[in-house]
Design an enzyme around this catalytic site. Structure first.
Site, short mmCIF file in Angstrom:
data_model
loop_
_atom_site.label_atom_id
_atom_site.label_comp_id
_atom_site.label_asym_id
_atom_site.label_seq_id
_atom_site.Cartn_x
_atom_site.Cartn_y
_atom_site.Cartn_z
N HIS A 1 38.19 76.71 -1.17
CA HIS A 1 38.22 75.28 -1.51
C HIS A 1 38.64 75.05 -2.97
O HIS A 1 39.65 74.41 -3.25
CB HIS A 1 36.84 74.66 -1.30
CG HIS A 1 36.28 74.87 0.06
ND1 HIS A 1 36.78 74.20 1.15
CD2 HIS A 1 35.27 75.64 0.52
CE1 HIS A 1 36.09 74.56 2.23
NE2 HIS A 1 35.17 75.44 1.87
C1 BDR Z 1 32.72 72.71 -1.96
O1 BDR Z 1 31.30 72.86 -1.90
C2 BDR Z 1 30.92 74.03 -2.53
O2 BDR Z 1 30.12 74.80 -1.71
C3 BDR Z 1 32.16 74.78 -2.92
O3 BDR Z 1 32.01 75.40 -4.18
C4 BDR Z 1 33.22 73.73 -2.96
O4 BDR Z 1 33.31 73.12 -4.23
C5 BDR Z 1 33.29 72.87 -0.57
O5 BDR Z 1 32.75 71.92 0.28
#
Ligand code: BDR
Ligand code: CA
Length: 329
Positions: free
Chosen positions: A249
């Site tokens: 992500h």
């Molecule tokens: C986001 O949530 C966190 O767990 C990750 O670091 C990312 O920023 C993904 O949904």
């Protein structure tokens, strides 16, 4: 000339990969890291930024973010309940099973909100803000001084999702965590480009098991560290979603910032985040109004994305080897 960025982050394993990319990239000048509570509590995420910086011998400062959740300060009904002992996707300390020393000397006495506002004032219309966690700090900045925040050059925010959630069926974690902050930040969309790097596109950015093995072969030290960070993360995605590999992500947000041509389809649209006290809370909803406040990539050129990741983290020679490996497959 290097591009000036501030990175607001809650490491977090995919945050760690994004930070590594930023530190290794020759054209990025990180003016400072600001920490935010999210994947772990604020102290842990702050320490984790220093752990990564320390590993790379970087002396960039870390500015601690807000102890308060913005939504809680504007909505007395907002009730965030999070039990960090059960938040295991990023491992118990937020960096999987990687063991890295923290470095308190990298933590500034200045808080994140002050740092962000002062930095934009110093470099008007020159600073890009990359957010990899909840938008808490940025909302407080806007509340404190909207006019200065209007002088940001752009915002690239990992969060939200048009067709999918991950924290709930409808909501993505970062935006679910502090939904009022999202709407506050998108108020700036009238004045500067805001890119929402949501789950629709980040779920296309999966480093598969071969990519991860390749990293370890090409650079045993850094490759092994990355693999150690990712172990619990990969297990979690496998067990819960039957995805085999690392869904990157936050890394996508920074790679796409440097190489926007990777986004082959982008919505220019008006976005709203649900703050309703019901199942929709944290959901990003697009509305068909005239005012465009966000740009939302929907498609990613995954092949070229991976090439940038390999080249910018491990170098040109590593990319040559990666290309050879792909051709031999
Ligand atoms: C986001 O949530 C966190 O767990 C990750 O670091 C990312 O920023 C993904 O949904
Ligand atoms: Ca994050």
């Amino acid at each position: 000339m290097k591009r000036k960025v501030i990175i607001d982050t809650d490491p977090g394993i995919d945050d760690a990969l994004a930070i590594i990319f930023a530190l290794q990239h020759p054209d990025i000048e990180v003016l400072g890291f600001t920490s935010v509570g999210g994947n772990k509590g604020l102290q842990s995420t702050t320490d984790n930024v220093t752990r990564i910086l320390n590993y790379f011998g970087s002396d960039i400062k870390v500015y601690k973010g807000s102890e308060k959740n913005y939504s809680k300060t504007v909505d007395s009904n907002f009730n965030l309940s999070i039990d960090y002992s059960k938040e295991i996707i990023h491992g118990s300390n937020g960096l999987g099973s990687a063991v890295l020393d923290k470095n308190d000397a990298l933590i500034s006495d200045k808080d994140a909100v002050t740092f962000i506002l002062e930095t934009i004032e110093k470099y008007p219309n020159q600073v890009d803000l990359i957010t990899l966690g909840p938008l808490t700090n940025i909302a407080f900045c806007i509340e404190k001084n909207f006019d200065i925040m209007k002088q940001l050059k752009s915002i690239h925010s990992m969060g939200g999702g048009i067709h999918r959630g991950n924290r709930t069926p409808l909501a993505e974690f970062n935006y679910w965590f502090d939904p009022h902050s999202v709407n506050k930040v998108f108020e700036l969309g009238e004045y500067l480009p805001i890119f929402m790097i949501g789950l629709d596109v980040t779920h296309q950015a999966v480093l598969d098991m071969n990519d991860l093995t390749f990293m370890q072969l090409i650079d045993p030290k850094l490759g092994q560290l990355i693999n150690q960070m990712l172990d619990s993360y990969i297990l979690n995605y496998w067990e819960n979603q039957r995805i085999l590999g690392a869904v990157m992500h936050d890394l996508t947000a920074i790679v796409g910032y440097m190489y926007p041509e990777l986004y082959t389809e982008v919505l220019d649209i008006n976005l709203y985040c649900s703050t309703a006290d019901d199942v929709t809370i944290g959901q990003t909803i697009i509305t068909d109004t005239a005012m465009v406040n966000s740009h939302i990539p929907m498609k990613l050129n995954v092949e070229v994305y991976k090439q940038h990741v390999i080249k910018d983290i491990f170098g040109q020679e590593a990319l040559n080897e990666y290309t050879t490996y792909l051709n031999n497959e």
